[in-house]
Design an enzyme around this catalytic site. Structure first.
Site, PDB file in Angstrom:
ATOM      1  N   GLU A 228      18.160  29.451  -9.242  1.00 19.30           N
ATOM      2  CA  GLU A 228      16.951  28.716  -8.900  1.00 19.30           C
ATOM      3  C   GLU A 228      16.018  28.462 -10.077  1.00 19.30           C
ATOM      4  O   GLU A 228      15.342  27.439 -10.105  1.00 19.30           O
ATOM      5  CB  GLU A 228      16.185  29.476  -7.807  1.00 19.30           C
ATOM      6  CG  GLU A 228      16.925  29.589  -6.491  1.00 19.30           C
ATOM      7  CD  GLU A 228      17.146  28.238  -5.839  1.00 19.30           C
ATOM      8  OE1 GLU A 228      16.183  27.452  -5.768  1.00 19.30           O
ATOM      9  OE2 GLU A 228      18.292  27.964  -5.422  1.00 19.30           O
ATOM     10  N   SER A 494      33.849  12.664  40.589  1.00 12.21           N
ATOM     11  CA  SER A 494      33.856  13.144  41.975  1.00 12.21           C
ATOM     12  C   SER A 494      33.129  14.468  42.163  1.00 12.21           C
ATOM     13  O   SER A 494      32.881  14.876  43.304  1.00 12.21           O
ATOM     14  CB  SER A 494      35.305  13.292  42.465  1.00 12.21           C
ATOM     15  OG  SER A 494      35.940  12.025  42.521  1.00 12.21           O
TER      16      SER A 494
END
Length: 791
Positions: A228, A494
């Site tokens: 980082e 159904s």
């Protein structure tokens, strides 16, 4: 200029008086020369003729091109004054006539002195001629240009610094509140607890204990810094080199692929600012970063960052992430695990090991390479760590439970608000049923799904009062977090027909009512049966069990489609439903969770349920924030009609489309459903103790190979029930004998059937508020359910 005429000495030379006037002559590229005025006449012209005499006539003629170096001659008789005069090389022979043009006009340079010429034997030593040429001019021009550029850059830099300082000052006046910097536990942790006390997962902002850099193995912060912010210990909160590098990389890539934010900037953004991509927020971030650097040491900033940054999976802070993914404290992390956690910081969701463990390991390998480049570890150490990458531990590896956890965490604010403390959520989930549900879905899709082009499935199991005991939202939570049990809206086929027939039972029809299976036409629309055949007269029980479409449409037409929609609303279906006769065949879209909850009314004797997963919520200190109470919505359907529907539902399991789901040891009811072109297949069934819904299909809506609700979904339902209900005492469903009768068969022509042709047509009446909200009877209280409909 004027020159004073020199006096001649006894030797024939002009004597230069000590008090002679002096003149300063300057030439480009040469230093100033002080000349005595009387000395110029030593070379002067004859007093009578005005012509130059001696060798100097020729020397003057060539001085323009033979000008030599300047020599210093010490004049003792001038009181210690130093005169610097030019010397000239002898140009030609003696006695040549000198130019008649005045010397001052021919060559502005001053000739050598007589003394110097006499000392050199009448000849002046030759010397180089220094004349500014093209090369000299270019050098001077280059120096001038560089100077201008440097000056301009200095001015621009100064103004830029002033402008930047002004911006920092302006935004510094509007900084957000920084009092919460040390308040690490700003958002509560949510612990999800099963019915038996097992901790299933954590959600929300899971915060672990506070950890310092000194407590961690050296490679843990090193992995973060190498990935980082490698210059963390050298910048002042803003890294100009990193920003410049990011600009170049993004420009070359033609897209935003790298950022230039430092760890200090990320801390400022995570703690104080909103995740907006605006210039204003970026400037505020820089101001806060500088403020943090001035107030805290580097170790303190890094400690704050590691305790606040998001690692995915609801984990904020290194300690929480270590517990979340590896079930261990951060001080016990290995190099492999540290690399995986550091890799999450770039994109926590994308690289989350619970989503894609292989991608997380690839990212961890990149982190190890960064650590080698930064000098934190050796290449051998990185190689050993890459060979044996980190693995998940505990609940994080059982991804399917997270479908349920996500659903509960999203619903929690509706039950307990937004508490400012950690909470424990006691849920309705049964770990044993959950594990069996996951196993059944995975096994059936692996063994049968590939053969019939079925790639996804979902399963929901709940008690007859709506308490969800198991939920599987898809084949793999790691691959997709989309919950197909809750979020997917599909045509029910159904499986919607029980709602149509319940409406008919409430309006006087019975399971033994006769209707004719025949061609129909309603405004140009002709419903067809699955097999393409028409079987003539049959009872509603048989038509329902065999899922005859034409009779379902006839019944819907008789009772009114708006009354069917009203029944669906009472049973809990909230999606928009088409207000036409196609709804009888399930063209409306529903979720598996809602449809399963609707069937719960048949299992419990006609009481409406709200599907729920939370029983109790307590704070970290033990304070009760919520406890489920009450008897639910109340009755929503007539008990006699529910008994008739159970009679018909059982017929489905005995000789209808649900034969593959039937159980030998207990009474069950259910209904299958298949949407057009085999895109969706459903089976919803129940016993007196549990209601289970299954859906099978594909996320992209691709048709399956002849998969109906009575095939793969029915077998999944059967497998789950066998595995989970073997030791449950047998109980009867709420049932009533069908009323014997010979209802009249409607014989009106199919093409001209209207609402008036049926004695069972009802006029639409807008239900009142209490009818719509609570059901048909809001005043009737719900009794405790006993066997045959027990809770």
């Amino acid at each position: 200029m004027s020159f004073r005429k020199a006096r001649r000495s006894s030797t024939g030379r002009e004597a230069v008086p000590p008090d002679a006037d002096w003149t300063i002559i300057r030439r480009p590229g040469l230093r100033a020369v002080r000349l005595g005025v009387g000395a110029n006449d030593a070379f002067g012209a004859d007093e009578k003729t005005g012509e130059e005499v001696g060798n100097h006539a020729e020397e003057r003629k060539n001085t323009g091109r033979n000008m030599g170096r300047w020599d210093d001659d010490e004049w003792e008789d001038r009181g210690g004054f130093r005169r610097i005069e030019p010397t000239f090389a002898s140009g030609g022979g003696r006695g040549k006539s000198a130019s008649k043009k005045p010397a001052a006009k021919k060559n502005p340079a001053v000739k050598a002195t007589a003394k110097h010429r006499a000392a050199s034997g009448g000849r002046v030593p030759s010397a180089r001629r220094i004349v500014p040429g093209k090369q000299g001019n270019r050098v001077q021009q280059a120096r001038s240009l560089l100077g201008s550029i440097a000056y301009g850059a200095l001015v621009l830099g100064l103004w830029g610094f002033i402008l930047f300082g002004g911006l920092l000052f302006w935004y510094g006046l509007n900084l957000p509140d920084t009092s919460g910097l040390y308040n690490v536990r700003q958002t509560p942790s949510i612990s999800i607890i099963a019915t038996d006390g097992e901790v299933l997962s954590h959600r929300g902002d899971l915060m672990g204990g506070y950890t310092t850099v000194a407590d961690l193995p050296p490679y843990v912060p090193a992995a973060v810094l190498a990935t980082e912010d490698r210059r963390f210990y050298y910048h002042f909160g803003i890294d100009p080199i990193g920003i410049a590098r990011a600009i170049v990389i993004n420009w070359r890539a033609g897209a935003y692929v790298q950022g230039g934010s430092t760890i200090t900037q990320q801390l400022a953004k995570n703690v104080f600012l909103k995740p907006e991509r605006t210039l204003s927020r970026k400037i505020e971030e820089m101001v806060l970063a500088v403020w943090l650097e001035l107030r805290f040491t580097k170790e303190e900033i890094l400690t704050l960052y590691l305790n606040r940054v998001y690692f995915g999976g609801g984990a904020y802070g290194l300690e929480a992430a270590s517990e979340r993914y590896f079930r261990k404290p951060a001080r016990a992390l290995t190099l492999q695990e540290a690399a995986m956690l550091a890799g999450l910081l770039k994109a926590p969701s994308r690289y989350s090991p619970t989503n894609d463990i292989d991608l997380a390991r690839q990212r961890a390998a990149i982190v190890l390479e960064n650590m080698v480049e930064a000098g934190y570890i050796s290449a051998e150490e990185a190689q050993i760590a890459a060979v044996a990458p980190a693995s998940l531990q505990g609940y994080a590896a059982r991804g399917s439970i997270n479908y349920f956890v996500d659903w509960v965490a999203e619903a929690l604010p509706d039950y307990a608000g937004k508490p400012d403390t950690d909470v424990r959520v006691i849920t309705t989930i049964d770990p044993d049923l959950q594990r069996e549900a996951e196993r059944v879905v995975a096994t059936m899709l692996e063994t049968e799904g590939a053969r019939v082009d079925a790639s996804q499935a979902a399963l929901v199991a709940m008690t007859p009062d709506g308490a969800v005991r198991a939920m599987v939202g898809g084949r793999s939570y790691a691959q997709s977090q989309f919950n197909r049990a809750v979020q997917a809206k599909r045509q029910a086929g159904s499986a919607f027909k029980p709602i149509v027939y319940l409406t008919a039972m409430e309006r006087g029809l019975t399971p033994d009512t006769l209707r004719i299976d025949r061609p129909l036409n309603y405004g140009g629309w002709s419903p067809a049966n699955y097999g393409g055949r028409f079987e003539g007269e049959m009872t509603l029980r048989t038509a329902f069990a065999k899922s005859v479409n034409t009779i379902a449409v006839q019944v819907a037409h008789e009772v009114g489609i708006r009354n069917v929609i009203a029944t669906a609303r009472r049973l809990g279906l909230q999606e928009d439903l088409p207000s036409n006769l196609s709804l009888a065949l399930g063209t409306g879209s529903v979720s598996l969770l809602e449809l399963t909850a609707a069937y719960a009314a048949f299992a419990n004797g006609g009481y409406g349920v709200i599907p729920h997963g939370i029983e109790e919520v307590r704070s970290e200190a033990g304070e009760e924030l919520y406890r489920r109470q009450g008897s639910g919505i109340g009755r929503i359907a007539d008990a006699r009609a529910i008994g008739q529907m159970n009679n018909m539902m059982k017929a489905v399991m005995v000789y209808g489309t649900g034969r593959n789901a039937a159980l030998d040891d207990r009474p069950t009811g259910g209904k299958s459903g298949t949407s057009q072109d085999f895109r969706d297949a459903w089976f919803i069934g129940y016993s007196a103790d549990i209601v289970v819904g299954v859906w099978v299909g594909n996320d992209d809506g691709k048709p399956m190979k002849n998969v109906t609700g009575g095939t793969l979904p029915a077998r999944m339902w059967h497998e789950f029930m066998v595995r989970t209900q073997a030791n449950v005492p047998v109980a009867q469903l709420p049932d009533m004998p069908a009323v014997a009768g010979t209802a009249e068969v409607v014989t009106a022509p199919a093409s001209t059937e209207t609402a008036a042709a049926s004695p069972y047509e009802y006029q639409w009446e807008e239900p009142g508020f209490f009818d719509r909200f609570f059901g048909r009877s809001s005043s009737e209280s719900r009794p405790l359910l006993q066997p045959g409909g027990r809770r």
